[in-house]
Design a protein around this motif. Sequence first.
Motif, PDB file in Angstrom:
ATOM      1  N   VAL A 155      24.652 -17.609   9.584  1.00  0.00           N
ATOM      2  CA  VAL A 155      25.531 -16.879  11.041  1.00  0.00           C
ATOM      3  C   VAL A 155      24.095 -16.725  11.901  1.00  0.00           C
ATOM      4  O   VAL A 155      24.126 -16.976  13.063  1.00  0.00           O
ATOM      5  CB  VAL A 155      25.959 -15.700  10.490  1.00  0.00           C
ATOM      6  N   SER A 156      23.067 -16.015  11.299  1.00  0.00           N
ATOM      7  CA  SER A 156      21.904 -15.738  12.190  1.00  0.00           C
ATOM      8  C   SER A 156      21.431 -17.283  12.743  1.00  0.00           C
ATOM      9  O   SER A 156      20.992 -17.126  13.973  1.00  0.00           O
ATOM     10  CB  SER A 156      20.906 -14.873  11.770  1.00  0.00           C
ATOM     11  N   HIS A 157      21.042 -18.049  12.051  1.00  0.00           N
ATOM     12  CA  HIS A 157      20.439 -19.162  12.418  1.00  0.00           C
ATOM     13  C   HIS A 157      21.349 -19.955  13.461  1.00  0.00           C
ATOM     14  O   HIS A 157      21.059 -20.374  14.458  1.00  0.00           O
ATOM     15  CB  HIS A 157      20.455 -20.108  11.258  1.00  0.00           C
ATOM     16  N   ASP A 158      22.777 -19.917  13.238  1.00  0.00           N
ATOM     17  CA  ASP A 158      23.675 -20.461  14.408  1.00  0.00           C
ATOM     18  C   ASP A 158      23.953 -19.764  15.611  1.00  0.00           C
ATOM     19  O   ASP A 158      24.218 -20.209  16.613  1.00  0.00           O
ATOM     20  CB  ASP A 158      25.269 -20.619  13.639  1.00  0.00           C
ATOM     21  N   LEU A 159      23.538 -18.503  15.321  1.00  0.00           N
ATOM     22  CA  LEU A 159      23.736 -17.523  16.633  1.00  0.00           C
ATOM     23  C   LEU A 159      22.446 -17.899  17.605  1.00  0.00           C
ATOM     24  O   LEU A 159      22.482 -17.499  18.632  1.00  0.00           O
ATOM     25  CB  LEU A 159      23.968 -16.110  16.266  1.00  0.00           C
ATOM     26  N   ARG A 160      21.312 -18.043  16.898  1.00  0.00           N
ATOM     27  CA  ARG A 160      20.000 -18.072  17.681  1.00  0.00           C
ATOM     28  C   ARG A 160      20.065 -19.154  18.555  1.00  0.00           C
ATOM     29  O   ARG A 160      19.657 -18.987  19.735  1.00  0.00           O
ATOM     30  CB  ARG A 160      18.914 -18.023  16.714  1.00  0.00           C
ATOM     31  N   THR A 161      20.714 -20.267  18.270  1.00  0.00           N
ATOM     32  CA  THR A 161      20.778 -21.445  19.100  1.00  0.00           C
ATOM     33  C   THR A 161      21.555 -21.270  20.559  1.00  0.00           C
ATOM     34  O   THR A 161      20.952 -21.154  21.460  1.00  0.00           O
ATOM     35  CB  THR A 161      21.299 -22.800  18.356  1.00  0.00           C
TER      36      THR A 161
ATOM     37  N   ARG B  82      19.842 -10.563  30.836  1.00  0.00           N
ATOM     38  CA  ARG B  82      18.830 -10.794  30.133  1.00  0.00           C
ATOM     39  C   ARG B  82      18.663  -9.743  28.950  1.00  0.00           C
ATOM     40  O   ARG B  82      18.535  -9.821  27.938  1.00  0.00           O
ATOM     41  CB  ARG B  82      17.742 -11.070  30.769  1.00  0.00           C
ATOM     42  N   GLN B  83      19.219  -8.507  29.603  1.00  0.00           N
ATOM     43  CA  GLN B  83      19.060  -7.109  28.519  1.00  0.00           C
ATOM     44  C   GLN B  83      20.118  -7.077  27.715  1.00  0.00           C
ATOM     45  O   GLN B  83      19.682  -6.981  26.481  1.00  0.00           O
ATOM     46  CB  GLN B  83      19.279  -5.999  29.676  1.00  0.00           C
ATOM     47  N   ASP B  84      21.243  -7.501  27.951  1.00  0.00           N
ATOM     48  CA  ASP B  84      22.433  -7.823  26.810  1.00  0.00           C
ATOM     49  C   ASP B  84      22.095  -8.708  25.866  1.00  0.00           C
ATOM     50  O   ASP B  84      22.172  -8.473  24.527  1.00  0.00           O
ATOM     51  CB  ASP B  84      23.683  -8.121  27.604  1.00  0.00           C
ATOM     52  N   LEU B  85      21.332  -9.742  26.199  1.00  0.00           N
ATOM     53  CA  LEU B  85      20.977 -11.010  25.003  1.00  0.00           C
ATOM     54  C   LEU B  85      19.891 -10.338  24.446  1.00  0.00           C
ATOM     55  O   LEU B  85      19.763 -10.636  23.172  1.00  0.00           O
ATOM     56  CB  LEU B  85      20.483 -12.255  25.919  1.00  0.00           C
ATOM     57  N   ASP B  86      18.876  -9.758  24.826  1.00  0.00           N
ATOM     58  CA  ASP B  86      17.764  -9.044  24.186  1.00  0.00           C
ATOM     59  C   ASP B  86      18.274  -8.127  23.121  1.00  0.00           C
ATOM     60  O   ASP B  86      17.911  -8.023  22.060  1.00  0.00           O
ATOM     61  CB  ASP B  86      16.844  -8.416  25.093  1.00  0.00           C
TER      62      ASP B  86
ATOM     63  N   ILE C  31      19.759 -10.085  20.181  1.00  0.00           N
ATOM     64  CA  ILE C  31      18.796 -10.424  19.281  1.00  0.00           C
ATOM     65  C   ILE C  31      17.917  -9.456  18.609  1.00  0.00           C
ATOM     66  O   ILE C  31      17.889  -9.577  17.414  1.00  0.00           O
ATOM     67  CB  ILE C  31      17.773 -11.354  20.261  1.00  0.00           C
ATOM     68  N   SER C  32      18.017  -8.440  19.085  1.00  0.00           N
ATOM     69  CA  SER C  32      17.520  -7.208  18.725  1.00  0.00           C
ATOM     70  C   SER C  32      18.221  -6.811  17.357  1.00  0.00           C
ATOM     71  O   SER C  32      17.737  -6.252  16.302  1.00  0.00           O
ATOM     72  CB  SER C  32      16.961  -5.858  19.510  1.00  0.00           C
ATOM     73  N   MET C  33      19.569  -6.439  17.783  1.00  0.00           N
ATOM     74  CA  MET C  33      20.454  -6.030  16.762  1.00  0.00           C
ATOM     75  C   MET C  33      20.493  -6.997  15.283  1.00  0.00           C
ATOM     76  O   MET C  33      20.477  -6.721  14.165  1.00  0.00           O
ATOM     77  CB  MET C  33      22.101  -5.942  17.203  1.00  0.00           C
ATOM     78  N   LEU C  34      20.524  -8.281  15.756  1.00  0.00           N
ATOM     79  CA  LEU C  34      20.570  -9.417  14.771  1.00  0.00           C
ATOM     80  C   LEU C  34      19.381  -9.351  13.875  1.00  0.00           C
ATOM     81  O   LEU C  34      19.477  -9.356  12.526  1.00  0.00           O
ATOM     82  CB  LEU C  34      20.916 -10.663  15.435  1.00  0.00           C
ATOM     83  N   ASP C  35      18.254  -9.149  14.625  1.00  0.00           N
ATOM     84  CA  ASP C  35      17.079  -9.106  13.548  1.00  0.00           C
ATOM     85  C   ASP C  35      16.909  -8.027  12.749  1.00  0.00           C
ATOM     86  O   ASP C  35      16.421  -7.757  11.509  1.00  0.00           O
ATOM     87  CB  ASP C  35      15.797  -9.234  14.613  1.00  0.00           C
TER      88      ASP C  35
END
Length: 349
Positions: free
Chosen positions: A153-159, A181-185, A188-192
């Motif tokens: 899921v993380s791999h598919d979401l990063r793209t 941009r803040q929302d996207l960051d 990504i932070s939550m995913l990591d």
Amino acid sequence: MRGRFDTLFGRLFGVLLVAIILAHLLAFAWFHYYSPPPPPPPPAFSEDFGGQRPAPDPRFEKRPPRPWFGGPLVPLTFQLISLIVAAWYGAKLLSRPIQRLSDAAERLSENLDSPPLEESGPLEARQAAQTFNKMQRRIIEQMKQRSRMLGAVSHDLRTPLSRLKLRLEQIDDDKLQGQMRQDLDDMISMLDATLTYLHEQRTSEAPQWMDVQALIESLSENAQDQGADVQASGHCAPLQVQPMALRSCINNLMDNALRYAGQALISLEDHREQLIIRVIDHGPGIAAEKREAVFEPFFRLEGSRNRNSGGVGLGMTIAREAAERMGGQLSLEETPGGGLTAVIRLPRT
């Protein structure tokens, strides 16, 4: 027939039966060899001897009595000792499988990759061990499946997230572009952070002797090189820990202090029974009734301690679980003068 005595009930019944039979045999042997003989019958008088006592018959001469030690107390003592031994052995038979199962459950709670429980002993113990090992295999497989799923899921979401960040450049509204941009960051932070948390849960590490003081000083110097206000104090002897878990625990606590207070002090307090590590800051602190809640995954406080100031609510969770994997404890206290102090207690075993 052999299968009936292969159960815990059969073994316990057999032990008690043997003890009862042995106690009775010992009592019978005692009475047979050490009981006094019956007195000889008196000789009969006859008119043939003129009413006078005849000469003593050598067959009825008085014999020395056999010794009689203790009376009936001794065979009763034999029976009591036999039953005590049987009760002790029976209790051991009953408690041994439960103790083995308890030890295996404790090992499993600390390390999913712990060796399986040995399938030996009576039938009930073997069945319990088989069920426990089957449960352990299912848990391990579920954890692996969850890790594979989240990794995919993380791999598919990063793209698509990366594509969205590129398409933001086409938005003319600078304010809207910055917000997106803040929302996207944040996403990504939550995913990591989630993947890091799950990896920490799954990782098993063997304890090693480590110079904890050197680790603390190294982490402080690295933070100072990056411009952070981090100080270290105190001394301690080497300790048997999980190095990566301890590093992760201290790093998360130090980052938490720097994020909300701008400075941190890491102190060491060595004792014979335990090592106490304190990460001290003079920031806004946390109310006493909410200090346990911050260890819940994704829990964030209002005010200065929220996602806008950094973090997604997993740092304290990872830190506590890392401390518990080493047999330690992590708690929060109020810093004298204001602020928050994270206290790590690691046992010396």
